[in-house]
Write a protein that holds these residues in place. Structure first.
Motif, PDB file in Angstrom:
ATOM      1  N   VAL A 279      -9.019   4.069  -0.306  1.00 18.16           N
ATOM      2  CA  VAL A 279      -8.115   3.281  -1.152  1.00 18.16           C
ATOM      3  C   VAL A 279      -8.378   3.611  -2.619  1.00 18.16           C
TER       4      VAL A 279
ATOM      5  N   TRP B  19       0.870  -1.175   0.000  1.00 13.07           N
ATOM      6  CA  TRP B  19       0.000   0.000   0.000  1.00 13.07           C
ATOM      7  C   TRP B  19       0.907   1.225   0.000  1.00 13.07           C
TER       8      TRP B  19
ATOM      9  N   TYR C  13      -9.691   7.156   5.813  1.00 12.67           N
ATOM     10  CA  TYR C  13      -8.814   6.789   4.694  1.00 12.67           C
ATOM     11  C   TYR C  13      -9.647   6.345   3.499  1.00 12.67           C
TER      12      TYR C  13
ATOM     13  N   LYS D 269      -1.370  -0.617  -4.123  1.00  7.08           N
ATOM     14  CA  LYS D 269      -2.540   0.245  -4.199  1.00  7.08           C
ATOM     15  C   LYS D 269      -2.220   1.569  -3.514  1.00  7.08           C
TER      16      LYS D 269
ATOM     17  N   ILE E 260      -3.276   4.690  -1.124  1.00  7.03           N
ATOM     18  CA  ILE E 260      -4.184   4.960  -0.016  1.00  7.03           C
ATOM     19  C   ILE E 260      -3.998   6.409   0.400  1.00  7.03           C
TER      20      ILE E 260
ATOM     21  N   ASP F 239      -7.532   2.141  -6.158  1.00  2.00           N
ATOM     22  CA  ASP F 239      -6.999   1.004  -6.918  1.00  2.00           C
ATOM     23  C   ASP F 239      -6.884   1.418  -8.378  1.00  2.00           C
TER      24      ASP F 239
END
Length: 532
Positions: free
Chosen positions: A157, A110, A155, A136, A138, A159
């Motif tokens: 994410v 991440w 948070y 990914k 974040i 992708d």
């Protein structure tokens, strides 16, 4: 063995600040990331400039306090003197990523992009998108506008596997259709192999600046396609220069090098002033050299250097000039045969052969004649300010002739364009009738006859001298047509595509050349013998 979670992030020299006990009252992105109960990490790779060692150690210790199960590793990265300089920041992060021992099979990565300068965040994004950081993205943020109200924050994410987003996938698919439609000038072509060809050209045009070689018979549309590729590149912001076009068959003698590479004043008789040349005019843009196989040996050598070094010498000059252009070359020759016969440089062919596309003749795309018919009528209307159309019977009569297997179309789209122009010009009150169609059919057939011949180009040809023994009249008619197609085709694959244009659409695996080879072998013939 369970997959480990690894966080990679930059030390926030502003947002992560704080060495006194009051630091716990506010939101600090690098620390808050490890305070989420639903987001556990086995390891944290914390990157920073060497001059922030004290803060780096404090933040690392705070991460260990809020998440004891997380191993924190400190890394010093050289970002150069200016943290806002993209080149130096990206280079520092790139070098770190190249040296890091990633293990995607055992670890999940991440990349935290909230901290650092905007340039650093952009660099992390680019490295993830390019695959140097296989993870990914974040992003963290405070829950409220007052950061001290919630030290944990939230948070999100990101992708970058965009195929997972249905709405984006739909948009990309629509964009791809619009792009290939643009290259086809909006013509709804039906030939499957041609549509696949345009799809591939679209990919190459937008992703590569390397030379493109367009092969195919005269009139197949090489010049038109080169112009559309330029317009597409210009539209997408890939080119700053213009479109420069030259037919190499028109370049002869001493003026050839001057036209392409320019000359200095006084370099030869008549050179009264400097001339920049086409290569310099194409700087930052696209140069289309049609019939490149007609270039002389000296010009081929100079062009090769210009492609490899981006520099060349104008005629009569000892000072090289530079030009950064993309080349699209066109040819109706088989340049491999030209290399074998010594007429074309092998090293130049190797340089322009990276992306080679074979444009089919019109007779190999008979199902595309109808949509091209409508396109030519629209183009005539725009050019002349007058709408012209077929009546129903006339359109049916013309398409019956145009789509017939024995219609030559030896001039390809130039013949079709000329035919539409003539019929539209002669049509009374803007309606093309059967009378205009019949007159045009006769005119086309006459233009396709060879001098001294009483039959059309595609009519039956004598087989005497080709066959060792006589064959049935049924086989003779079929074989005569096959031989005539072979004689006007440059390669066995091209002949096979024309002969099996209908049945090949129904097969998952096509090998038209092999199919033609086996057919000819039944009569003791091969492709080269038919051509001779």
């Amino acid at each position: 063995m369970p997959v480990k979670r690894v966080m990679i992030g930059l030390l926030g020299t502003k947002l992560d600040m704080g060495l006194d006990p009051g630091r716990w009252d506010g939101w600090r992105p690098s620390v808050s990331l490890f305070q989420h109960e639903d987001l556990l990490f086995d390891r944290c790779e914390l990157l920073s400039d060497g001059k922030f060692a004290k803060l780096h150690e404090q933040v690392a210790e705070d991460v260990r306090l809020v998440s004891p199960e997380t191993e924190v590793r400190r890394h010093v990265v050289d970002f150069g003197r200016d943290p806002w300089d993209l080149a130096s920041v990206y280079a520092g992060l790139h070098d770190w990523a190249r040296a890091y021992p990633f293990d995607p099979e055992r670890e999940e990565y991440w990349v935290h992009i909230t901290t650092g300068t905007h340039i650093m965040q952009i660099s992390l994004f680019l490295l993830v998108e390019a695959g140097y950081l296989p993870g990914k993205l974040i992003q963290t943020s405070p829950r409220l506008s007052e950061r001290k109200s919630s030290p944990v924050g939230r948070y999100a994410v990101i992708d970058l596997d965009l195929s997972k987003y249905d709405a984006l996938s739909t948009r990309f698919a629509r964009d791809a259709v619009e792009t290939t439609d643009f290259l086809k000038s909006g013509i709804a072509t039906r030939n499957a192999s041609f549509n696949r060809l345009i799809d591939r050209i679209e990919q190459v045009a937008l992703r590569s600046h390397a030379p493109i070689l367009l092969c195919g018979p005269t009139g197949a549309g090489k010049s038109h396609l080169a112009r559309r590729i330029f317009d597409l590149r210009k539209q997408r912001g890939g080119l700053r220069g213009g479109f420069v076009e030259m037919n190499c068959a028109t370049l002869r003698g001493d003026t050839a090098a001057s036209a392409l590479f320019g000359h200095v004043r006084g370099s030869f008789t008549g050179a009264q002033k400097d001339r920049p040349g086409l290569l310099r005019e194409a700087d930052g843009g696209l140069l289309f050299l049609d019939e490149i196989g007609e270039l002389g040996e000296d010009e081929q050598a100079m062009l090769l250097r210009a492609l490899e070094d981006k520099t060349f010498l104008p005629v009569g000059s000892d000072k090289p000039v530079s030009s950064d252009f993309q080349l699209i070359a066109g040819t109706n020759r088989d340049l491999r045969e030209s290399v074998a016969s010594g007429r074309f440089r092998e090293d130049l062919l190797a340089r322009i052969h990276l992306w080679t596309f074979e444009l089919p003749a019109l007779r190999q795309r008979r199902e595309d004649i109808a949509p091209n018919l409508d396109f030519e009528l629209d183009r005539h209307a725009r050019a002349n300010g007058k709408q012209v159309s077929f009546n129903k019977e006339a359109r049916q009569a013309f398409l019956k002739f145009a789509e017939a297997p024995d219609t030559a179309w030896s001039g390809n789209f130039r013949d079709l364009n000329a035919a539409i122009t003539r019929m539209a010009t002669l049509a009374p009150r803007g309606r093309i009738r059967v009378e205009e169609v019949e007159e045009e059919i006769e005119r086309l057939r006459e233009s396709w006859r060879r001098p001294g011949s009483t039959t059309d180009v595609v009519g039956e040809i004598p087989l005497d001298g080709l066959l060792e023994e006589d064959i049935d009249p049924f086989d003779r008619v079929q074989l005569a047509h096959v031989v005539s197609v072979c004689r006007r085709s440059r390669t066995m694959s091209e002949a096979g595509r024309e002969l099996f244009s209908v049945s090949r659409q129904k097969r998952t695996v096509t090998n038209d050349a092999d199919r033609l080879k086996k057919y000819l072998a039944k009569f003791g013939l091969d492709f080269e013998r038919c051509r001779k």
